[in-house]
Design a protein around this motif. Structure first.
Motif, PDB file in Angstrom:
ATOM      1  N   PRO A  44       0.821  -1.209   0.000  1.00  0.00           N
ATOM      2  CA  PRO A  44       0.000   0.000   0.000  1.00  0.00           C
ATOM      3  C   PRO A  44       0.859   1.264   0.000  1.00  0.00           C
ATOM      4  N   ARG A  49       3.046   8.731   5.428  1.00  0.00           N
ATOM      5  CA  ARG A  49       4.459   8.777   5.823  1.00  0.00           C
ATOM      6  C   ARG A  49       5.231   9.764   4.935  1.00  0.00           C
ATOM      7  N   THR A 140      12.075  -8.280  11.647  1.00  0.00           N
ATOM      8  CA  THR A 140      11.413  -9.437  12.267  1.00  0.00           C
ATOM      9  C   THR A 140       9.894  -9.376  12.061  1.00  0.00           C
ATOM     10  N   MET A 141       9.376  -8.149  11.856  1.00  0.00           N
ATOM     11  CA  MET A 141       7.929  -8.020  11.624  1.00  0.00           C
ATOM     12  C   MET A 141       7.602  -8.143  10.136  1.00  0.00           C
ATOM     13  N   ASP A 142       8.600  -8.524   9.360  1.00  0.00           N
ATOM     14  CA  ASP A 142       8.440  -8.639   7.920  1.00  0.00           C
ATOM     15  C   ASP A 142       8.048  -7.301   7.282  1.00  0.00           C
ATOM     16  N   ILE A 143       8.591  -6.223   7.828  1.00  0.00           N
ATOM     17  CA  ILE A 143       8.386  -4.898   7.233  1.00  0.00           C
ATOM     18  C   ILE A 143       9.725  -4.510   6.619  1.00  0.00           C
ATOM     19  N   ARG A 147      11.756   0.238   2.608  1.00  0.00           N
ATOM     20  CA  ARG A 147      10.453   0.783   2.206  1.00  0.00           C
ATOM     21  C   ARG A 147       9.911   1.714   3.294  1.00  0.00           C
TER      22      ARG A 147
ATOM     23  N   LYS B  78       6.277 -14.351   8.830  1.00  0.00           N
ATOM     24  CA  LYS B  78       4.994 -13.871   9.344  1.00  0.00           C
ATOM     25  C   LYS B  78       4.541 -14.694  10.542  1.00  0.00           C
ATOM     26  N   TYR B  82       9.431 -11.618  17.586  1.00  0.00           N
ATOM     27  CA  TYR B  82      10.715 -11.538  18.284  1.00  0.00           C
ATOM     28  C   TYR B  82      10.621 -10.442  19.329  1.00  0.00           C
ATOM     29  N   LEU B 101       1.730  -1.472  14.741  1.00  0.00           N
ATOM     30  CA  LEU B 101       2.530  -1.471  13.510  1.00  0.00           C
ATOM     31  C   LEU B 101       2.551  -2.811  12.767  1.00  0.00           C
ATOM     32  N   PRO B 102       2.808  -3.938  13.462  1.00  0.00           N
ATOM     33  CA  PRO B 102       2.826  -5.210  12.710  1.00  0.00           C
ATOM     34  C   PRO B 102       1.493  -5.526  12.047  1.00  0.00           C
ATOM     35  N   GLU B 105       1.059  -2.917   8.944  1.00  0.00           N
ATOM     36  CA  GLU B 105       1.960  -3.136   7.814  1.00  0.00           C
ATOM     37  C   GLU B 105       1.836  -4.537   7.219  1.00  0.00           C
ATOM     38  N   ARG B 150       3.487  -6.076  21.574  1.00  0.00           N
ATOM     39  CA  ARG B 150       3.791  -5.980  20.140  1.00  0.00           C
ATOM     40  C   ARG B 150       4.165  -7.345  19.566  1.00  0.00           C
TER      41      ARG B 150
END
Lengths: 268, 399
Positions: A44, A49, A140-143, A147, B78, B82, B101-102, B105, B150
């Motif tokens: 998206p 941002r 780790t959050m797959d972000i 980007r 996914k 952590y 946030l997780p 996003e 989180r």
């Protein structure tokens, strides 16, 4: 660990090593920029941002840009007048001020001022995020950290730099008018008519092209320096961030001047 | 579920992992212990892909991570969460933004749904009303809980905890342990915890792995590691073990085992009989849910204090589990133990436990199991007997 003979022991191999390191670094910067650029358009779309970064890089720089532009224009007005009056052509002051600003000083001074105000902050912020594992947390959050952190800054810089450059040019021409007409007595009509007649669309386009290229250089170098703080061989932790910030400012300022020369030689 | 096969990793000139072999079982809490700087965090980072091994393989359900393509690795990531040692909270974002946030996003959820999920997690972790605060405005314990929220907000399959209790006080340390254990049981995720909290971490772990000089020198259950005769392991465990349990103020489990052995020696030599009572706070989960894990651990601490006060000076008390306390009572038979239990039930009031005048809206449900120890009976058998339904000594509610 293999030890190298050093520049005095074997200058050729030292030169070769330096070239390899520089090439590797250049390659990494280019890949970093390309990733950042491509990810601007990934879904998206990070609209909010980017707006936040435009506010930080652009909006918050308006005051300092106006201030610098006004005094630069005023100095140009003064210097230009005393140089031109020797040849009896002080009427050309408007043209001299406008062309200097639009072609050269506007984009360069704007970029240098933004490096000082926002570029250093970008490098420091991303550097701190790196050493405090916030970038690792994003991974780790797959972000994608590039980007999330780099793309909005590149987009915001590309939007903000030309606008701030335009503002710099206008305020600078106003500053030249203040000294030229207000203090030294040149007719306002002559000043502005010379501005209008001398400035071509090509000059304005050239100035904008420069400002867009500078935006890319500044945003990429400042983000890159912060992002790879942890890979610095000298200085770790807070010291590493301070080195990254210094490098970001020095490298981008020098690159702006080098790029300016290269672009001018192509645009003329 | 996750297997390390001869994994080696060098950082600069330092060989951090050397042919490391480790098995992480599905749905269990595996704790990694070892001295500081041994590479426990490095090992954890390999699991989630923040680092890649120089040699060897990491297998996830039999498939090597190195053989997965980018899409498969992203899908795998996914399923992980952590929790960093220093929390790694985004300091320019509010608590709400950090936790959400997780979800924002990574998952295609509506804003209202995200807000609901985040607020639910915040409420479960006693973080209500701090949505708009920044991490720098929070205490160390709160930051930990925000990081935990989180990590758990995406309902992950595998959660990696890198020293989750560093810098917390004893009550909060155990509240975090209690939370990990509670959520692990509730959501059945696989947990890998790096911790130095011995023996507290043994209460919540199903498996323990010890890392030394870059290799796993032990893998097994907490009971097995405590029984291990390897001098390196014993030296490490004993070195970290406190004389008194930081939470309850009474001895830790190993001290209890020592007391049991001493009493057994007296029984064998001088025929001095003794009994064991296991007290269990049955509704700790209910208390945690109603009043929070921090409150649950405070109650446990105060209950232990009351229990110790009501016992004789010759009796010894030690922590035996997250919600269990073991008492070793010399010269006591079944009737004596029954009387001790009855006295405790009669005299203890919830206000004393809570140390406040108001009624909390719940009672403390305690059961006690009894075992009279005979010569040549092992501790395991005694504990089993004491916890069997036939040997229930008394059951009381402190209201």
């Amino acid at each position: 660990m293999a030890s190298h003979p050093g520049i005095l022991g074997s200058p050729i191999s030292a030169l070769g090593r330096t070239v390899i390191v520089m090439n590797r670094e250049l390659g990494r910067v280019v890949i970093f920029f390309l990733k950042g650029l491509i990810l601007i358009f990934s879904f998206p779309f990070q609209f909010s941002r980017i707006i936040r970064q435009i506010y930080f890089i652009g909006m918050k720089s308006i005051f300092v840009i106006c201030l610098t532009a006004a005094f630069t224009g005023m100095v140009l007005g003064l210097q230009g007048y005393y140089s031109l009056v020797k040849f009896g052509s002080e009427g050309l002051l408007g043209a001299a001020v406008a062309l200097s600003l639009i072609r050269e000083l506007g984009p360069v001074m704007t970029a240098i001022m933004i490096i000082g105000r926002a570029g250093s902050a970008i490098a420091a912020e991303i550097g701190i995020m790196r050493i405090s594992e916030q970038i690792d947390a994003l991974e780790t959050m797959d972000i994608s950290p590039i980007r999330f952190l780099v793309s909005p800054r590149i987009a915001a810089a590309v939007i903000s730099f030309p606008l701030l450059t335009a503002l710099f040019d206008v305020v600078g021409i106003g500053g030249g008018y203040l000294t030229g007409s207000g203090l030294l007595g040149i007719s306002p009509g002559i000043y502005f008519s010379r501005v209008e007649s001398s400035v071509l669309m090509q000059d304005i386009t050239g100035g904008f092209i420069k400002s867009i290229v500078f935006a890319v250089v500044v945003a990429t170098i400042c983000c890159y320096q912060g992002y790879y703080t942890h890979l610095r061989t000298k200085g770790f932790g807070a010291e590493g961030v301070s080195f990254s910030t210094t490098s970001a400012v020095v490298i981008s300022s020098v690159l702006i001047l080098i790029t300016d020369y290269v672009l001018t030689s192509f645009l003329l | 579920m996750i297997r390390f096969k001869n994994v080696s990793k060098k950082l600069g000139n330092l060989q951090v992992l050397k042919d490391t072999n480790l098995d992480i079982h599905e749905g269990q809490v595996t704790t990694l212990i070892g001295k500081s700087g041994e590479g426990k965090s490095v090992l954890l980072k390999h699991i989630i892909g923040l680092m890649t091994p120089d040699s060897g393989q990491i297998l996830f359900r039999g498939r090597a991570l190195s053989e997965m393509n980018r899409r498969e690795r992203r899908d795998l990531k996914k399923r992980f969460s952590y929790m960093f040692q220093n929390n790694a909270l985004f300091d320019s974002m509010t608590v709400f933004e950090n936790i959400s946030l997780p979800l924002k996003e990574g998952q295609h959820m509506k804003e209202a749904e995200i807000a609901d999920r985040v607020h639910q997690k915040m409420a479960q972790l006693d973080l209500s009303d701090i949505d708009g605060k920044y991490p720098s405005q929070l205490s160390g314990g709160m930051k930990k809980r925000v990081a935990l929220a989180r990590a758990l907000v995406t309902d992950p399959e595998i959660v990696l905890f890198d020293e989750p209790t560093t810098g917390l006080d004893p009550i909060r340390k155990n509240a975090v342990h209690s939370m990990i254990s509670d959520y692990q049981r509730r959501f059945r995720f696989t947990a890998v915890v790096v911790s130095h909290e011995i023996p507290d971490i043994f209460y919540i772990s199903q498996r323990i792995a010890m890392l030394q000089d870059g290799a796993i020198i032990f893998q097994g259950t907490p009971e097995e590691i405590q029984k291990s005769r390897d001098p390196q392991i014993q030296q490490f465990i004993r070195g970290l073990e406190a004389r008194h349990d930081n939470l309850t103020g009474i001895s830790p489990q190993t001290q209890g085992i020592k007391r049991f052995r001493e009493a057994m020696a007296r029984l064998q030599r001088h025929d001095v009989t003794f009994s064991v009572i296991i007290f269990t706070v049955e509704n700790i989960d209910e208390i945690n849910e109603k009043a929070g894990h921090l409150f649950g651990q405070t109650i446990l601490k105060n209950f232990a204090t009351e229990l110790q006060r009501s016992l004789r000076i010759t009796d010894s008390c030690s922590r035996f589990g997250l919600n269990k306390i073991m008492a070793v009572l010399p010269n006591t038979d079944g009737n004596g133990a029954q009387m001790t239990c009855a006295k405790l039930a009669r005299q203890t009031r919830i206000q004393e436990i809570l140390q406040e005048a108001s009624q909390p809206g719940f009672c403390l449900s305690v059961t006690a199991g009894f075992a009279e120890v005979k010569k040549e009976t092992s501790l395991e058998e005694v504990l089993k007997t004491a916890q069997s339904s036939q040997n229930a000594l008394c059951e009381f509610r402190i209201c």
